[in-house]
Design a protein around this motif. Structure first.
Motif, PDB file in Angstrom:
ATOM      1  N   ALA A  22      -8.779  -1.169  -0.937  1.00 49.46           N
ATOM      2  CA  ALA A  22      -8.149  -1.446   0.357  1.00 49.46           C
ATOM      3  C   ALA A  22      -9.160  -2.047   1.329  1.00 49.46           C
ATOM      4  O   ALA A  22      -8.849  -2.991   2.074  1.00 49.46           O
ATOM      5  N   LYS A  24       5.299   1.999  -5.685  1.00 47.47           N
ATOM      6  CA  LYS A  24       4.649   0.870  -5.020  1.00 47.47           C
ATOM      7  C   LYS A  24       4.606  -0.370  -5.922  1.00 47.47           C
ATOM      8  O   LYS A  24       4.914  -1.479  -5.475  1.00 47.47           O
ATOM      9  N   LEU A  28      -1.864  -2.730  -4.343  1.00 48.51           N
ATOM     10  CA  LEU A  28      -3.064  -1.933  -4.127  1.00 48.51           C
ATOM     11  C   LEU A  28      -2.970  -0.591  -4.844  1.00 48.51           C
ATOM     12  O   LEU A  28      -1.873  -0.087  -5.075  1.00 48.51           O
ATOM     13  N   ALA A  30      -2.319   5.551   4.965  1.00 56.28           N
ATOM     14  CA  ALA A  30      -2.491   4.235   4.348  1.00 56.28           C
ATOM     15  C   ALA A  30      -2.225   3.124   5.360  1.00 56.28           C
ATOM     16  O   ALA A  30      -2.892   2.086   5.348  1.00 56.28           O
ATOM     17  N   ASP A  51      -4.538  -2.835  -8.473  1.00 55.03           N
ATOM     18  CA  ASP A  51      -4.685  -1.438  -8.886  1.00 55.03           C
ATOM     19  C   ASP A  51      -5.425  -1.442 -10.221  1.00 55.03           C
ATOM     20  O   ASP A  51      -4.830  -1.330 -11.290  1.00 55.03           O
ATOM     21  N   LEU A  63      -0.105  -5.577   5.799  1.00 57.83           N
ATOM     22  CA  LEU A  63       0.182  -4.411   4.977  1.00 57.83           C
ATOM     23  C   LEU A  63       1.673  -4.128   4.930  1.00 57.83           C
ATOM     24  O   LEU A  63       2.361  -4.161   5.959  1.00 57.83           O
ATOM     25  N   THR A  90      -6.767   5.037   0.496  1.00 57.15           N
ATOM     26  CA  THR A  90      -7.503   4.163   1.415  1.00 57.15           C
ATOM     27  C   THR A  90      -8.937   3.952   0.930  1.00 57.15           C
ATOM     28  O   THR A  90      -9.888   4.010   1.710  1.00 57.15           O
ATOM     29  N   ALA A 115       0.818  -1.201   0.000  1.00 55.70           N
ATOM     30  CA  ALA A 115       0.000   0.000   0.000  1.00 55.70           C
ATOM     31  C   ALA A 115       0.861   1.263   0.000  1.00 55.70           C
ATOM     32  O   ALA A 115       2.036   1.241   0.375  1.00 55.70           O
TER      33      ALA A 115
END
Length: 378
Positions: free
Chosen positions: A236, A127, A228, A265, A151, A248, A232, A119
């Motif tokens: 998530a 990421k 992800l 996050a 994503d 996470l 948020t 995240a």
């Protein structure tokens, strides 16, 4: 005197060949249709799950190698066929077991797969590249790894893995994920035409993620990483609902502004009752040719996030590593090969590999899991 070759010996050799997509011996999956032995010569027919199986060349090569490894074998002939609809249905039943409806194997109490949701508070912190490279580093350490590109709007995992193959469709309710660099992966990008945008509301996102987890046969994974979307939002929350045991991994940059957003996050874990496994600081100090370092994005952001989450969540959240800013990481990702594979000697690769070692180090806890021990009262 040459020992006579038997069908049993050939089938025994073939039992060492696994279907790359399923991860089980082809003999166990009933993929060995016929075995004919004529003296020392061997002819076999192997049934692929579908006629256009993307791993057919690999399977044929491995089958041939296994038979040729038999002592005193002569000519080897390998023919590839395809399963019928009825055979695929039986295969699906075999893989799914007693479950009548699709279910998420990773959410079961007896699952031994560790699930990490990668995240970030904002986009642009690397990421996705961290997810792909961590997966590659874990695979290099001998683990079986899968990646879910969660994503949906900004899917990028197939491109960073250099993958152009789609999943193998057994039927409408079971898919076999493609494999690139030894990593099983699934992405909405494998189902859309070209670079078409995804314009969905929250319920559609939830459904897509659910299908990635239920309709895809992942096999026995050691680790499943979910890339992800930043923030948020819906995905998530869906991950927390569908896989409550997912941990996470929070990715941030050294920049203070990015660290503040990354903290949000991570703090979602307080509401979803998930555990934060650690913080990764990406784009850390850049090493110059003369050996000096430049803090392009500042310094200390990763440790700030780790310290704040430690205070907020009530347990120690470790900064797992600082990955230096290197152009090569971006170049390798654009070329479709994770930098830990393309340039394992680079500073970024070494840092990511160290993070992977820390992630994999913790042993699987038996707390709350049935041990399957029978107790007899007297």
């Amino acid at each position: 005197m040459t020992t006579a070759l038997t069908e049993s010996a050939v089938r025994s050799a073939l039992s060492r060949v696994e279907d790359p997509e399923i991860g089980k011996p082809i003999t166990e999956l009933n993929m060995v249709n016929t075995v004919e032995v004529d003296g020392q010569d061997v002819s076999v027919e192997i049934l692929l799950t579908i006629a256009g199986c993307p791993m057919k060349n690999t399977i044929e090569t491995n089958v041939r190698a296994a038979i040729e490894d038999i002592e005193n074998v002569g000519q080897v002939n390998v023919t590839l066929g395809a399963m019928t609809d009825e055979q695929r249905l039986e295969l699906k039943k075999q893989l799914r077991g007693s479950a009548q409806d699709p279910e998420i194997p990773f959410s079961k109490p007896d699952s031994t797969t560790r699930v990490f949701a990668v995240a970030s508070g904002k986009g642009g912190v690397g990421k996705s590249s961290m997810t792909v490279n961590l997966a590659a580093a874990l695979h290099a350490q001998g683990y079986k790894v899968g990646v879910v590109d969660a994503d949906i709007y900004g899917h990028s995992v197939p491109g960073q893995l250099g993958s152009t193959a789609g999943p193998t469709v057994l039927d409408d309710e079971m898919l076999l994920p493609p494999i690139a660099h030894g990593i099983k992966h699934i992405s909405i990008g494998q189902f859309v035409q070209g670079n078409a945008p995804i314009v969905w509301r929250g319920p559609m996102l939830h459904r897509a993620l659910q299908q990635f987890l239920t309709d895809v046969f992942w096999g026995d994974l050691d680790f499943l990483l979910l890339d992800l979307p930043p923030g948020t939002g819906d995905v998530a929350l869906s991950v927390a609902q569908l896989i409550p045991n997912a941990e996470l991994l929070v990715v941030t940059t050294p920049q203070v502004a990015a660290a503040e957003v990354a903290e949000r996050a991570g703090s979602i874990a307080q509401q979803t009752h998930q555990r934060v496994a650690g913080v990764i600081e990406n784009m850390s100090a850049m090493v110059m040719p003369d050996g000096t370092t430049v803090d392009v994005f500042g310094s200390g952001g990763g440790q700030v996030v780790a310290d704040r989450l430690t205070t907020l969540l009530g347990y120690e959240v470790e900064q797992l590593g600082q990955v230096p800013l290197e152009p090569g990481l971006r170049v390798d990702g654009d070329a479709g090969t994770p930098t830990v594979i393309a340039h394992p000697e680079s500073a970024a690769s070494k840092a990511i590999t160290d993070v992977a070692s820390k992630v994999a180090k913790r042993r699987i806890s038996l707390a709350g899991k049935p041990l399957g021990l029978g107790v007899t009262s007297h």
